[in-house]
Enzyme design. Structure first.
Site, short mmCIF file in Angstrom:
data_model
loop_
_atom_site.label_atom_id
_atom_site.label_comp_id
_atom_site.label_asym_id
_atom_site.label_seq_id
_atom_site.Cartn_x
_atom_site.Cartn_y
_atom_site.Cartn_z
N ALA A 51 -1.31 65.15 33.57
CA ALA A 51 -2.99 64.66 32.37
C ALA A 51 -3.73 62.62 32.83
O ALA A 51 -4.51 62.72 32.93
CB ALA A 51 -2.30 64.61 30.98
N GLY A 54 -6.40 63.20 39.00
CA GLY A 54 -7.49 63.41 38.80
C GLY A 54 -7.96 64.77 38.37
O GLY A 54 -9.09 65.54 37.89
N GLY A 56 -5.86 66.45 36.31
CA GLY A 56 -5.25 66.59 35.05
C GLY A 56 -6.17 65.69 33.76
O GLY A 56 -6.37 66.06 32.21
N ARG A 129 -1.95 72.08 52.57
CA ARG A 129 -0.84 71.94 50.76
C ARG A 129 0.82 71.66 51.02
O ARG A 129 0.89 71.12 50.55
CB ARG A 129 -0.99 73.06 50.61
N ILE A 159 0.19 74.72 38.53
CA ILE A 159 -1.08 73.80 39.81
C ILE A 159 -0.95 73.38 41.01
O ILE A 159 -1.23 73.39 42.00
CB ILE A 159 -2.38 73.30 39.06
N ASP A 192 -9.41 80.01 44.31
CA ASP A 192 -9.90 80.69 45.36
C ASP A 192 -10.94 82.17 44.55
O ASP A 192 -11.67 82.78 45.80
CB ASP A 192 -9.32 81.72 45.73
N HIS A 219 -1.91 81.37 47.72
CA HIS A 219 -3.00 79.96 47.28
C HIS A 219 -2.60 78.57 48.58
O HIS A 219 -2.50 77.67 48.24
CB HIS A 219 -2.44 79.51 46.34
N MET A 270 -11.13 72.06 40.41
CA MET A 270 -9.42 72.87 40.51
C MET A 270 -9.23 73.06 38.19
O MET A 270 -8.54 73.99 38.36
CB MET A 270 -8.41 71.85 40.65
#
Length: 356
Positions: A51, A54, A56, A129, A159, A192, A219, A270
């Site tokens: 949390a 960036g 969170g 990723r 995520i 996406d 993803h 995001m």
């Protein structure tokens, strides 16, 4: 005389019993109605793990503002996390907000109905990723293991990248704990879809709020397959437009990483997408019908063990996993070409979980 009194007494007792039964029935109905009304008002306890990061922080803000959330737990290893929660608690929305850090993970998760996990390291220029795998795999494993103990029935929304591998890792962790429910484990691919809607609407002059684009697969890069042939409202694309849009949707994350020039990855968009998907899950869990979103779940519609396609959500999570319908030859090739990568990325996650 006794014989005459018996029927009268029996009658009086019968009347009394009928009256009592009537009162019990009415009270029961009132209690059921009151309980249903309370359920209708009652919201969800949600947690954001990571949390203070960036993604969170803006995600926690959006969750705090969601009227379906009555209690929000913010957890991160960063010592500033309780301060993040204090900051959020000054927002004038009903949700109670509490911050946790360090060893208080299970305390943060206790009683949660939904857990959103953006924790992990972000991408930097030149990184894929998959480059994040070694670090984020361990983070996801530890967080999901805590969920298995503290809130085994919660919906888990992953995520943390690489989603194509971290979701299978989460599944293996939950299986080891004996609490795996494939209906409650989701990889968040909503960004996406958001990108696809935004880019298509801009290219074709459509209202983005009324533009729908199905995005399937995974993803990461080429595993992200936008089905432009199914855009609603219907739109036509030249080959050049189709190729450019497909490429941009697949590598939208790279566009942000490059633009931030080493300062981070897609965080705000995001967070927005994660909050949108969390809202959809909660609305469905509360009883709203017809909530359908693309999400990365355990699936049998292709050879990949996990696959993102339209999924109708319900009170218990996944209700119906839909196929992706009729696609054109261009899209068929995209799906066929990316499938080995999608399968191998899931396998990599499963094997890592088995070895760790």
């Amino acid at each position: 005389v006794a014989r005459e009194l018996r029927p009268r007494a029996a009658h009086r007792i019968g009347v009394m019993l009928a009256s009592v039964a009537g009162n019990v029935t009415r009270n029961l109905r009132r209690n059921v109605a009151a309980s249903a009304a309370a359920d209708q008002r009652r919201g969800f306890k949600a947690a954001v793990l990571g949390a203070a990061g960036g993604i969170g922080q803006p995600l926690s803000l959006l969750m705090k503002l969601n009227p379906l959330v009555t209690e929000l737990s913010c957890y991160d290893v960063a010592p500033i996390t309780p301060g993040v929660a204090v900051d959020l608690s000054h927002c004038s929305s009903p949700a109670k907000c509490t911050g946790y850090s360090g060893d208080d993970l299970k305390k943060a998760l206790a009683g949660c109905n939904i857990v959103v996990i953006p924790a992990g390291v972000p991408r930097k220029p030149g990184m894929t990723r998959d480059d994040l795998f070694n670090t984020n795999a361990g983070i996801v494993k530890n967080l999901v293991a805590a969920c298995a103990v503290a809130c085994p029935d919660a919906a888990l929304l992953i995520i943390s990248n690489p989603v194509n591998s971290t979701v299978p890792i989460a599944a293996e962790v939950l299986k080891k704990a004996g609490v795996y429910n494939p209906k409650k484990l989701f990889g968040v691919t909503t960004l996406d879809v958001c990108r696809a809607r935004t880019f298509v609407a801009a290219a074709k002059g459509l209202d983005v709020n009324n533009t729908n684009v199905t995005v399937i697969g995974g993803h990461a890069g080429t595993t992200i397959v936008p089905l432009l042939s199914q855009v609603k409202p219907a739109a036509t694309f030249s080959d050049e437009e189709r190729d450019a849009l497909t490429q941009r949707i697949m590598f939208g994350g790279d566009e942000v990483v490059k633009a931030k020039a080493g300062g981070g990855s897609a965080t705000l968009s995001m967070a927005y997408a994660g909050a949108e998907f969390a809202d959809a899950v909660m609305r469905a869990m509360k009883g709203e019908k017809g909530v359908t979103e693309c999400t990365f779940v355990e699936s049998t519609i292709t050879e990949a063990p996990f696959f993102s396609s339209p999924v109708t959500l319900g009170k218990d999570g996944v209700e119906t996993i839909h196929g992706y319908g009729t696609v054109n030859d261009y899209e068929k090739k995209l799906i066929a070409d990316m499938m080995p990568d999608l399968v191998s990325q899931a396998k990599k996650g499963v094997e890592w979980a088995g070895a760790n």
